[in-house]
Structures are given as C-alpha cells and as structure tokens.
Design an enzyme around this catalytic site. Sequence first.
Site, PDB file in Angstrom:
ATOM      1  CG  ASP A 140      -2.591   0.833   0.847  1.00 36.81           C
ATOM      2  OD1 ASP A 140      -2.224   2.187   1.363  1.00 36.81           O
ATOM      3  OD2 ASP A 140      -3.317   0.667   1.218  1.00 36.81           O
TER       4      ASP A 140
ATOM      5  N   GLY B 214     -14.632   3.239   3.891  1.00 35.39           N
ATOM      6  CA  GLY B 214     -13.676   3.670   4.084  1.00 35.39           C
ATOM      7  C   GLY B 214     -13.070   2.784   2.441  1.00 35.39           C
TER       8      GLY B 214
ATOM      9  CG  HIS C 166      -8.612  -2.951  -2.279  1.00 40.70           C
ATOM     10  ND1 HIS C 166      -9.565  -2.816  -3.776  1.00 40.70           N
ATOM     11  CD2 HIS C 166      -8.835  -1.942  -1.255  1.00 40.70           C
ATOM     12  CE1 HIS C 166     -10.105  -0.841  -2.494  1.00 40.70           C
ATOM     13  NE2 HIS C 166      -9.061  -1.244  -1.506  1.00 40.70           N
TER      14      HIS C 166
END
Length: 116
Positions: free
Chosen positions: A32, A95, A102
């Site tokens: 990330d 969110g 994912h």
Amino acid sequence: MPESDCLFCKIREGAIPAKIVYQDEHCLAFEDINPQAPTHVLFIPRKHIPTVNDLTEEDRALVGSLYLGAAKVARERGHGDSGYRVVMNTQRDAGQTVFHIHLHLLAGRPLHWPPG
C-alpha cells in the site's frame, strides 16, 4: 467506473508501478502506498469487480485466493503466530476509495478493536 479508469487495473496491467509482493492466476498483491501498519499489503483480483456487492457465485474461488494469498504473505513475514488483520471495505461510508475490490493485510503492530 470503466476498467480503463481503474487505478488497480492500471497497476495490474503494469501501466502504474507498484511493489508486487505476491501473485497467482487469480490475484495480485502489492504494498500500500499509504501504509497504516508496518505490513500493509493490498490483494486485488485480476478480474475487475467494483465492490463486494458485485460478486457472483462464479467469483467464489477468486475471493478465496485473496485470503489464501494474504495468509501466505502474513506467514512469510512472520505474522502468522503474532496476528494480522484482513479487511475489505465496501462503498464510501466503509472507506472504499478505489472501486476494484481489494483485501487489506495489516500487521506488525497491535491492531485495536473496534477499528474506527
């Protein structure tokens, strides 16, 4: 959102660079870019699916591969015994910011509950 505009589809195709840490025939995983824990890896299906609401029965094995990949990477990084979190956000209020499902793998620090 069409696949051609999807950030994760562009990563999947190699048009946007990412630090790939795992891949198999169903999924791709990369670090990330805004990590929320020392280990924060995203697992995406190779197939473009915008949200969990868009999953079908034919996606059962694909979703399972996300979890199997996350468990493998967690064990490889030494988090199998200490613990890790996997989470998939669905829609904006939860969110989700990229509309290609994912799975987040978070580990390497204590993770509190509820998450926020």
